[in-house]
Write a protein that holds these residues in place. Structure first.
Motif, short mmCIF file in Angstrom:
data_model
loop_
_atom_site.label_atom_id
_atom_site.label_comp_id
_atom_site.label_asym_id
_atom_site.label_seq_id
_atom_site.Cartn_x
_atom_site.Cartn_y
_atom_site.Cartn_z
N VAL A 63 0.83 -1.21 0.00
CA VAL A 63 0.00 0.00 0.00
C VAL A 63 0.87 1.26 0.00
O VAL A 63 1.92 1.32 0.65
N ASN A 64 0.40 2.28 -0.76
CA ASN A 64 1.07 3.59 -0.83
C ASN A 64 2.55 3.44 -1.15
O ASN A 64 3.42 3.87 -0.39
N SER A 65 2.82 2.82 -2.27
CA SER A 65 4.21 2.57 -2.65
C SER A 65 4.43 2.89 -4.13
O SER A 65 3.48 3.05 -4.90
N LEU A 66 5.70 3.00 -4.49
CA LEU A 66 6.10 3.11 -5.89
C LEU A 66 6.73 1.80 -6.29
O LEU A 66 7.69 1.35 -5.65
N MET A 67 6.22 1.19 -7.37
CA MET A 67 6.78 -0.06 -7.87
C MET A 67 7.54 0.21 -9.16
O MET A 67 6.99 0.79 -10.10
N ILE A 68 8.79 -0.20 -9.18
CA ILE A 68 9.62 -0.11 -10.39
C ILE A 68 9.71 -1.52 -10.96
O ILE A 68 10.25 -2.43 -10.32
N VAL B 197 5.85 2.08 -12.34
CA VAL B 197 6.68 2.72 -13.37
C VAL B 197 7.55 1.66 -14.02
O VAL B 197 8.15 0.83 -13.33
N ALA B 198 7.62 1.69 -15.36
CA ALA B 198 8.49 0.75 -16.08
C ALA B 198 9.94 1.20 -15.93
O ALA B 198 10.25 2.40 -16.07
N ASP C 218 5.24 5.61 0.96
CA ASP C 218 5.85 5.03 2.16
C ASP C 218 7.10 4.22 1.84
O ASP C 218 8.01 4.12 2.67
N LYS C 219 7.14 3.64 0.66
CA LYS C 219 8.28 2.80 0.30
C LYS C 219 8.37 2.63 -1.21
O LYS C 219 7.43 2.95 -1.95
N ILE C 220 9.51 2.08 -1.62
CA ILE C 220 9.75 1.77 -3.03
C ILE C 220 9.92 0.26 -3.16
O ILE C 220 10.65 -0.36 -2.38
N VAL C 221 9.23 -0.32 -4.11
CA VAL C 221 9.32 -1.75 -4.36
C VAL C 221 10.04 -1.96 -5.70
O VAL C 221 9.54 -1.55 -6.76
N ARG D 111 11.92 -2.36 -0.71
CA ARG D 111 11.67 -3.80 -0.73
C ARG D 111 12.12 -4.30 -2.10
O ARG D 111 11.65 -3.81 -3.14
N TYR D 112 13.04 -5.24 -2.10
CA TYR D 112 13.58 -5.76 -3.36
C TYR D 112 13.01 -7.15 -3.62
O TYR D 112 13.09 -8.03 -2.76
#
Length: 507
Positions: A176-181, A218-219, A236-239, A259-260
């Motif tokens: 929740v509330n994260s950015l996923m690359i 985001v790609a 809150d975090k980046i995945v 988080r990787y």
């Protein structure tokens, strides 16, 4: 002599041994062995429930923890119940305190289960009031009945009116509330209709998670760490999903919560998305739920190609619905790191011990019979047996720990005993006429294999008890012992008998 040699080589028992041996060598070459934390290194955590629980509740706890930890992208996780309060969690290849603390946080959190439709969360784990026993039908379709709260039912009825076939999603601990690359292929899959059930016109999965959980996707296109931080403002975090690992180091150096999630070997884009999001579904919305009337008693249905798969799918959904919030609070009461260097030492010592055992077997058998033509086949068969056991372990990705290796040694030791029984029976016959000699040989082989099968049966029975009723390291010992005994009585022992008959002049 040539005829007897040709007959030996064409014997189906020898051919079977050869095929298994070649197959095992090929498997070991393309799929390396995996090792438990006592060899590869890692972390072991001991968690304790707030109060004693029954067996069914403990199983629910361990299943839920396994699913949650899998979403972290960790490999080689074992979650085992020990008694009515203790849960032992082992994770291989974890050596940093940061990773261990992340695992500890997941274990101690109650977790959150979400039910989402068209980008709106209409219920959480607190809204699941009851979960019924799942049902498997003769056609391998399955159903899991459950009851949701009145407020969730009313909200869902309003959202779902007139939208038959639209996707209904369930999530366990989504980011929740994260950015996923993510890789470009993953981005395209999430932004397609692949997760839209029977409604291509419905919002894509990417749109749904953005609305429901404020997850931005985001790609990856070689962005720098600074560029990613700017994109993640307010999150809150980046995945990081299947992108270069150095980004994690750079972002953590900037005090960013990261988080990787690496891609597992052979994992598809679809499976990776499901794992990262903690997604279960999507499930196609049935027409009976699209009339605008609130219904608290609902069910999830599905179908599978066979009963085993149906059982697994239904059981998974049942566990997820039940474990939206863990039934009992867990506290980590102990944590221990095991150094990979120590494990490398164990692995080297095990290799030396194995080589030493083979040489010892060779010498002892030689001094007993004073014949190299007996000693060499006995030692070689033991080596072949070890290779086949390791091939099976690599094929099924069994994590070899020290007890598992001890089980292999125990199985091979039993095998040497059985080969000596075969040899003694062959040497004990009287050399009379060819016909009587052959008849005597068949009787002696019958006696030898009666002893062998009786011994194997008692060993398997004893080890099965350990495998079923005990936990922890005893399971590894029991599994490899049973595997070794089965390989021995079905493959290597019959082949050795044929070789021994040939070398000792029997036909």
């Amino acid at each position: 002599m040539k005829r007897r040699t040709k007959k030996l080589l064409l014997n189906w028992r020898i051919i079977l041994l050869t095929l298994f041996l070649i197959g095992s060598i090929v498997t070991l070459a393309v799929r390396p062995l995996t090792f438990g934390i006592d060899i590869s290194g890692g972390v072991a955590l001991v968690a304790q429930t707030e109060h004693p629980v029954d067996t069914k509740t403990m199983q629910l706890v361990t299943d839920s923890l396994q699913k949650r930890l899998n979403t972290l992208g960790l490999r080689d996780i074992t979650v085992e119940a020990q008694g009515d309060q203790i849960v032992l969690i082992k994770v291989a290849n974890v050596t940093s305190p940061e990773e261990a603390n992340q695992i500890k946080s997941v274990i101690e959190s109650q977790g959150v289960f979400y039910m989402e439709f068209a980008g709106t969360v209409f219920g959480t784990g607190n809204d699941v009031e009851y979960v019924g026993i799942y049902k498997i039908n003769p056609d391998n379709s399955w159903s899991v009945p459950f009851r949701i709260s009145k407020s969730a039912a009313e909200k869902f009825a309003e959202l779902a009116k007139g939208k038959a076939g639209w996707p209904v999603d369930m999530f366990l601990d989504p980011p929740v509330n994260s950015l996923m690359i993510v890789p470009e292929s993953v981005y395209k899959t999430m932004n397609s209709s692949e997760f839209n059930a029977n409604a291509p016109e419905a919002p894509t999965l990417l749109e749904r998670i953005t609305r429901a959980f404020n997850i931005s996707v985001v790609a990856y296109a070689n962005q720098s760490a600074d560029e990613i931080v700017k994109l993640a403002q307010g999150k809150d975090k980046i995945v990081l999903v299947d992108v270069p690992g150095e980004l994690q180091t750079q972002l953590e150096a900037m005090n960013i919560t990261v988080r990787y999630v690496p891609r597992a070997q052979g994992e598809s884009d679809h499976a990776l998305i499901v794992r990262v999001l903690g997604l279960y579904g999507p499930y196609s919305l049935g027409e009976g739920l699209t009339v605008g009337e609130p219904q608290q008693d609902v069910q999830i249905t599905g179908s599978a190609p066979d009963r085993l798969t149906a059982e697994q799918e239904a059981s998974t959904i049942y566990t997820v619905l039940k474990s939206g919030s863990l039934p009992v609070k867990l506290n980590v009461v102990g944590m221990e790191f095991i150094s990979p260097r120590l494990g490398e030492g164990f692995r080297t010592q095990a290799l030396y011990a194995g080589i030493g055992a083979l040489i010892t077997v060779l010498l002892i058998v030689y001094f007993h019979y004073r014949k190299w033509r007996i000693a060499i086949p006995v030692a070689s068969t033991s080596l072949f047996e070890a290779v086949i056991i390791l091939g099976f372990a690599a094929l099924i990705k069994w994590n070899l720990d020290l007890p598992s290796i001890a089980g292999i040694i125990a199985a091979i030791g039993t095998g040497v005993d059985q080969q000596i029984v075969i040899t003694d029976e062959l040497l004990g016959g009287e050399k009379t006429t060819r016909i009587s000699r052959r008849s005597s040989m068949l009787k002696r082989m019958g006696r030898a294999f009666f002893v062998i099968f009786a011994s194997a049966a008692t060993t398997i029975a004893a080890m099965s008890f350990l495998l079923v009723y005990f936990v922890g390291t005893l399971k590894g010992f029991a599994f490899t012992t049973i595997l070794g005994v089965l390989i021995g009585i079905l493959i290597t022992r019959p082949a050795y008998a044929e070789i021994a008959k040939y070398l000792l002049g029997e036909d």
